[in-house]
Design an enzyme around this catalytic site. Structure first.
Site, mmCIF file in Angstrom:
data_model
loop_
_atom_site.group_PDB
_atom_site.id
_atom_site.type_symbol
_atom_site.label_atom_id
_atom_site.label_comp_id
_atom_site.label_asym_id
_atom_site.label_seq_id
_atom_site.Cartn_x
_atom_site.Cartn_y
_atom_site.Cartn_z
ATOM 1 N N ARG A 49 -11.211 29.439 11.982
ATOM 2 C CA ARG A 49 -10.072 28.651 11.478
ATOM 3 C C ARG A 49 -8.754 29.421 11.647
ATOM 4 O O ARG A 49 -7.672 28.849 11.578
ATOM 5 C CB ARG A 49 -10.297 28.243 10.025
ATOM 6 C CG ARG A 49 -9.208 27.372 9.437
ATOM 7 C CD ARG A 49 -9.613 26.550 8.218
ATOM 8 N NE ARG A 49 -10.593 27.162 7.380
ATOM 9 C CZ ARG A 49 -10.372 28.150 6.498
ATOM 10 N NH1 ARG A 49 -9.160 28.629 6.349
ATOM 11 N NH2 ARG A 49 -11.349 28.648 5.759
ATOM 12 N N TYR A 57 9.596 8.840 14.662
ATOM 13 C CA TYR A 57 8.218 8.364 14.809
ATOM 14 C C TYR A 57 7.719 7.954 13.421
ATOM 15 O O TYR A 57 7.827 8.736 12.468
ATOM 16 C CB TYR A 57 7.341 9.477 15.405
ATOM 17 C CG TYR A 57 5.892 9.170 15.239
ATOM 18 C CD1 TYR A 57 5.342 8.037 15.833
ATOM 19 C CD2 TYR A 57 5.063 9.967 14.458
ATOM 20 C CE1 TYR A 57 4.011 7.716 15.656
ATOM 21 C CE2 TYR A 57 3.732 9.657 14.277
ATOM 22 C CZ TYR A 57 3.217 8.530 14.875
ATOM 23 O OH TYR A 57 1.897 8.209 14.681
ATOM 24 N N ASP A 96 11.534 17.075 17.311
ATOM 25 C CA ASP A 96 10.350 16.486 17.932
ATOM 26 C C ASP A 96 10.708 16.195 19.391
ATOM 27 O O ASP A 96 11.504 15.304 19.681
ATOM 28 C CB ASP A 96 9.956 15.208 17.176
ATOM 29 C CG ASP A 96 8.649 14.617 17.687
ATOM 30 O OD1 ASP A 96 8.317 14.829 18.865
ATOM 31 O OD2 ASP A 96 7.969 13.938 16.896
ATOM 32 N N LYS A 105 0.497 13.364 23.959
ATOM 33 C CA LYS A 105 1.236 12.494 24.888
ATOM 34 C C LYS A 105 1.370 13.165 26.256
ATOM 35 O O LYS A 105 0.384 13.362 26.916
ATOM 36 C CB LYS A 105 2.600 12.145 24.285
ATOM 37 C CG LYS A 105 2.558 11.778 22.801
ATOM 38 C CD LYS A 105 1.729 10.555 22.498
ATOM 39 C CE LYS A 105 1.871 10.193 21.022
ATOM 40 N NZ LYS A 105 0.849 9.320 20.511
HETATM 41 N N1 PLP Z 1 5.885 12.455 17.389
HETATM 42 C C1 PLP Z 1 6.054 11.407 18.202
HETATM 43 C C2 PLP Z 1 7.383 11.195 18.854
HETATM 44 C C3 PLP Z 1 5.004 10.512 18.436
HETATM 45 O O1 PLP Z 1 5.208 9.461 19.251
HETATM 46 C C4 PLP Z 1 3.763 10.731 17.787
HETATM 47 C C5 PLP Z 1 2.623 9.807 17.987
HETATM 48 O O2 PLP Z 1 2.782 8.707 18.500
HETATM 49 C C6 PLP Z 1 3.622 11.826 16.949
HETATM 50 C C7 PLP Z 1 4.694 12.692 16.784
HETATM 51 C C8 PLP Z 1 2.325 12.101 16.231
HETATM 52 O O3 PLP Z 1 1.404 12.661 17.107
HETATM 53 P P1 PLP Z 1 -0.192 12.508 17.018
HETATM 54 O O4 PLP Z 1 -0.504 11.071 17.267
HETATM 55 O O5 PLP Z 1 -0.688 13.448 18.048
HETATM 56 O O6 PLP Z 1 -0.593 12.906 15.634
#
Ligand code: PLP
Length: 402
Positions: free
Chosen positions: A57, A110, A186, A211
């Site tokens: 971990r 998001y 982000d 992504k």
């Molecule tokens: N940040 C953005 C811009 C996203 O589009 C997403 C998911 O769609 C996330 C964070 C969250 O990521 P995860 O789905 O890998 O938990």
């Protein structure tokens, strides 16, 4: 087991880094790719000291090459940290806000990150101030607090998901620093090849590795990168104690996907620009949101701080929510699915999610442009748009009993 990176020339271009970083040292008969290590624990002798692997971990040799590659791409001076999902990385980043602190966040972040922040704020962990991230005055007022408490953290997402608003990153990072707020960006939509938040003044950069970085819609993973040893230590502690770690197989897959990032981004960005321009001229589309279009409100900012415009675009379909829904149903190449950043093109009406803010139009479709031939992508969109625009007549016919 220690990860010893291969010795490469310094100052490689990012499109070389995605291929060259995270390779094992070149020893006779060494593998070209780092191996997957499947072990939940490690042999220990004497006392456990800092840097020991100790337990699965806390560390895994399969994470190291990916964390090294991500740090190089974001130009962080310390290895990145990978997490079990993008949202697990969001959770670790939000844990840096002191109790009773203030978080400033784009209203069109998001939605998972926004919901997490709203729930934490409702429990009294911190105060949440949501802002229009494209409006500097709005964000700066929220940062300073205008007589109330100043912010502890600024959350940036640029372009935002799904409204594709572009933040004035350097100005906002400077304003956050002036009030002592940490900045988390982000960077999922842009990837480190298109935008480098640390260089623009952000303290931490976040990715949903799920992504573009992994790129094949077969991995869920998140990552954080920073050049601050203090911040990194806190994030690592959070990961070790809360346990949101990435599986070794996912880490291996993500690094394998990363190898083609530059090619995928180049191709999908070019297609996105082409499709956005054609959709912008189409009668069946009320509005196109894409910072690559000169008419887009975020175009000049995006041009100044990004090296491209990304591969996500949104359209508002003429005829409202029903027409948008019908368009998605009529597509045969584009896959109707949430998520983005994979090799295959995806399309989604965002308001189908109950948590999506109502300021996102009900007829808005988000398109994640993949790497298929752009003419095939266009032909599918054009045939679906043509079907949707004749739908009212056919409905009249069927309702009249024909
Ligand atoms: N940040 C953005 C811009 C996203 O589009 C997403 C998911 O769609 C996330 C964070 C969250 O990521 P995860 O789905 O890998 O938990």
């Amino acid at each position: 087991m220690t990860y010893q990176p291969a010795d490469h020339p310094e100052h490689l271009s990012p499109d070389t880094v995605v291929v060259a970083a995270g390779r094992p040292a070149r020893e006779h008969d060494a593998p070209v790719n780092p191996p997957i290590v499947l072990s939940s624990t490690y042999v220990g002798t004497g006392t456990v000291v800092d840097g020991d692997r100790a337990y699965g971990r806390y560390s895994n040799p399969t994470w190291d090459p990916l964390e090294d590659a991500l740090a190089q791409l974001e130009e962080a001076t310390l290895p990145a940290l990978i997490f079990s999902s993008g949202l697990a990385a969001v959770s670790a980043a939000l844990s840096l806000i002191p109790n009773g602190g203030v978080l400033v966040m784009p209203i069109h972040s998001y939605q998972g990150a926004l919901v997490m922040a709203q729930e934490m704020a409702a429990k009294g962990s911190f105060t949440l101030r949501t802002v229009d991230i494209a409006n500097n005055d709005d964000v700066i007022a929220a940062l300073t607090g205008s007589g109330e408490k100043a912010a502890s953290m600024l959350w940036l997402e640029s372009p935002t998901n799904p409204m594709l608003e572009v933040a004035d990153m350097q100005v906002l990072c400077r304003s956050a620093a002036a009030v002592g707020a940490l900045v988390v960006t982000d960077n999922t939509f842009s990837t480190p090849l298109v935008q480098q938040p640390l260089a623009l003044g952000s303290d931490i950069v976040l990715h949903s590795v799920t992504k573009y970085l992994a790129g094949h819609s077969d991995v869920i993973m998140g990552a954080l990168a920073t050049s601050s040893a203090e911040v990194r230590a806190q994030l690592l502690h959070h990961r070790s104690i809360h346990g949101a770690i990435a599986g070794p197989f996912e880490a291996w897959l993500a690094l394998r996907g990363l190898r083609t990032l530059a090619l995928r981004v180049e191709r999908s960005q070019a297609s996105a620009l082409e499709l956005a321009s054609r959709l912008d001229m189409h009668d069946g589309v009320e509005k196109v949101l894409f910072p690559g279009l000169p008419s887009d409100p975020g175009h000049l900012r995006a041009k100044a701080q990004m090296s491209g415009f990304g591969s996500i675009l949104c359209i508002e379909v003429a005829g409202g929510e029903e027409a948008a829904h019908a368009l998605v149903e009529a597509l045969r190449l584009w896959t109707p699915a949430t998520s983005l950043g994979g090799v295959e093109s995806l399309i989604e009406r965002r308001r189908r999610h109950a948590n999506e803010p109502t300021s996102v139009p009900a007829n808005l479709l988000r398109l994640s442009v993949g790497i298929e031939n752009v003419e095939d992508l266009w032909a599918d969109l054009a045939q679906a748009l043509a079907l949707v625009s004749v739908a009212p007549d056919s409905q009249t016919e069927s309702s009249s009993g024909l």
